[in-house]
Design a protein around this motif. Sequence first.
Motif, mmCIF file in Angstrom:
data_model
loop_
_atom_site.group_PDB
_atom_site.id
_atom_site.type_symbol
_atom_site.label_atom_id
_atom_site.label_comp_id
_atom_site.label_asym_id
_atom_site.label_seq_id
_atom_site.Cartn_x
_atom_site.Cartn_y
_atom_site.Cartn_z
ATOM 1 N N HIS A 1 0.960 -1.139 0.144
ATOM 2 C CA HIS A 1 0.613 0.066 0.161
ATOM 3 C C HIS A 1 1.045 1.011 0.454
ATOM 4 O O HIS A 1 0.296 2.553 -0.987
ATOM 5 C CB HIS A 1 -0.717 -0.531 1.205
ATOM 6 N N CYS A 2 1.827 0.759 0.609
ATOM 7 C CA CYS A 2 3.087 2.078 0.199
ATOM 8 C C CYS A 2 4.548 2.085 -0.290
ATOM 9 O O CYS A 2 5.206 3.082 -0.347
ATOM 10 C CB CYS A 2 3.229 2.790 2.326
ATOM 11 N N CYS B 1 -0.494 -6.290 -8.330
ATOM 12 C CA CYS B 1 -1.819 -5.963 -7.528
ATOM 13 C C CYS B 1 -1.682 -4.798 -6.607
ATOM 14 O O CYS B 1 -1.983 -4.785 -5.741
ATOM 15 C CB CYS B 1 -0.947 -7.425 -6.688
ATOM 16 N N ALA B 2 -0.072 -4.654 -6.472
ATOM 17 C CA ALA B 2 0.100 -3.315 -5.496
ATOM 18 C C ALA B 2 -0.602 -2.380 -6.245
ATOM 19 O O ALA B 2 -1.359 -1.453 -5.524
ATOM 20 C CB ALA B 2 1.168 -2.891 -5.508
ATOM 21 N N GLU B 3 -1.154 -1.952 -7.144
ATOM 22 C CA GLU B 3 -2.013 -1.184 -7.774
ATOM 23 C C GLU B 3 -3.447 -1.174 -8.127
ATOM 24 O O GLU B 3 -3.924 -0.168 -8.250
ATOM 25 C CB GLU B 3 -1.112 -0.540 -10.189
ATOM 26 N N GLN B 4 -3.713 -2.541 -8.605
ATOM 27 C CA GLN B 4 -5.041 -2.725 -7.527
ATOM 28 C C GLN B 4 -5.476 -3.103 -6.399
ATOM 29 O O GLN B 4 -6.998 -3.067 -6.407
ATOM 30 C CB GLN B 4 -5.343 -3.951 -8.796
ATOM 31 N N GLY B 5 -4.940 -2.329 -5.316
ATOM 32 C CA GLY B 5 -4.954 -2.506 -3.894
ATOM 33 C C GLY B 5 -5.321 -3.992 -3.446
ATOM 34 O O GLY B 5 -6.227 -4.418 -2.566
ATOM 35 N N LYS B 6 -4.394 -5.372 -3.964
ATOM 36 C CA LYS B 6 -5.230 -6.376 -4.389
ATOM 37 C C LYS B 6 -4.308 -7.128 -3.232
ATOM 38 O O LYS B 6 -2.460 -6.731 -3.026
ATOM 39 C CB LYS B 6 -4.767 -7.227 -4.797
ATOM 40 N N ARG B 7 -3.863 -7.839 -2.362
ATOM 41 C CA ARG B 7 -3.447 -7.956 -1.515
ATOM 42 C C ARG B 7 -3.487 -9.818 -0.528
ATOM 43 O O ARG B 7 -2.080 -9.997 0.456
ATOM 44 C CB ARG B 7 -3.397 -7.158 0.000
ATOM 45 N N SER B 8 -3.307 -10.384 -0.942
ATOM 46 C CA SER B 8 -3.820 -11.553 -0.806
ATOM 47 C C SER B 8 -2.843 -12.650 -1.898
ATOM 48 O O SER B 8 -2.814 -12.127 -2.946
ATOM 49 C CB SER B 8 -5.108 -12.686 -1.043
ATOM 50 N N TRP B 9 -3.102 -13.866 -1.385
ATOM 51 C CA TRP B 9 -2.064 -14.501 -2.203
ATOM 52 C C TRP B 9 -2.560 -14.771 -3.073
ATOM 53 O O TRP B 9 -2.030 -14.974 -4.317
ATOM 54 C CB TRP B 9 -2.014 -16.269 -1.097
ATOM 55 N N LEU C 1 -1.197 -15.166 -7.360
ATOM 56 C CA LEU C 1 -1.540 -16.263 -8.135
ATOM 57 C C LEU C 1 -1.549 -15.702 -9.290
ATOM 58 O O LEU C 1 -1.393 -16.436 -10.694
ATOM 59 C CB LEU C 1 -1.566 -17.426 -7.214
ATOM 60 N N GLU C 2 -2.953 -14.991 -9.425
ATOM 61 C CA GLU C 2 -3.921 -14.919 -10.429
ATOM 62 C C GLU C 2 -2.463 -14.306 -11.348
ATOM 63 O O GLU C 2 -2.908 -13.783 -12.686
ATOM 64 C CB GLU C 2 -4.823 -14.064 -9.864
ATOM 65 N N ALA C 3 -2.170 -12.569 -10.496
ATOM 66 C CA ALA C 3 -1.745 -11.760 -11.572
ATOM 67 C C ALA C 3 -0.607 -12.932 -11.887
ATOM 68 O O ALA C 3 0.148 -12.516 -13.095
ATOM 69 C CB ALA C 3 -1.320 -10.843 -10.603
#
Length: 291
Positions: A52-53, A104-112, A116-118
Amino acid sequence: MSKFIYNVHARGMMVAVIVFMLSCFLPSILQAQVTYERQDSLTVCRLLQKSHCQTDVLTLARHFLGVPYVAHTLEVNGEEQLVVNTRQLDCTTLVETVSALKLCAEQGKRSWNDYLEALRQLRYRGGKLEGYASRLHYFTDWIRDKVHMRLVDDIQQPNPPFTAVQQVGVSYMSKHPDAYKALKAHPELVPVIARQEQSLTGLKVRYIPKSAVKNTALMRQTVKDGDILAITCTKAGLDIAHLGFAVWRADGLHLLNASQLRHKVVEEPMTLRRYLSKHPTFTGIRVVRLK
């Protein structure tokens, strides 16, 4: 009242942490096709929690400085699976690992599972894991596919410095199947790979010749920190010899890469201009930028 509010806040924080950890480790249909070790998932979840940062590419890439260079880390299963290995990297898996974290970071996604999807979206044609031949083995193919998926931009302007044209001619895999574990075990895949090579051969793409890789205002405006740099080459049957991330310093452009020469992930101390000049088969750089 203040104690009550504090307790509610503390419980809320605890619930948030538990939810985050569960999201990292809950099983999924995708994970049935994944090979990884616990340290890999811990590393990814730790970096996603910080993301997030920490959203810029170089900040994410520098977490992997010192990680050993190891080739063929994706060739560990009898059938194709999504391999996550943050403990051992080569130039391609470093770029994919960091790029997946960046997305993930750009889309605000935080999970494992988000990671994996990315990673799957980046590594496979159309983001679909459908066997060994669905993996994007040539980086020109990777660029073309990810541009089509709107995940990256293929930078080929302005001219100058993009004054050179590469006519792609790839055939190395189909001509050397014994060098690839999967092709050696499954010779029926060789014609499939050959057809993919034929679809790439003849493509013309602009690149920056190594003579133009200088510490100039034009180059600094064209190539940005964190851009993916793909080194073009004249080696028979190949399009790209090496990958890394652009790092500007006072003395010029450098490469953050998983270095076979230095046996680990490094920010190359010598400038990219000098690095390119030391390899006669290297001709210049293509520039790819994550959206």
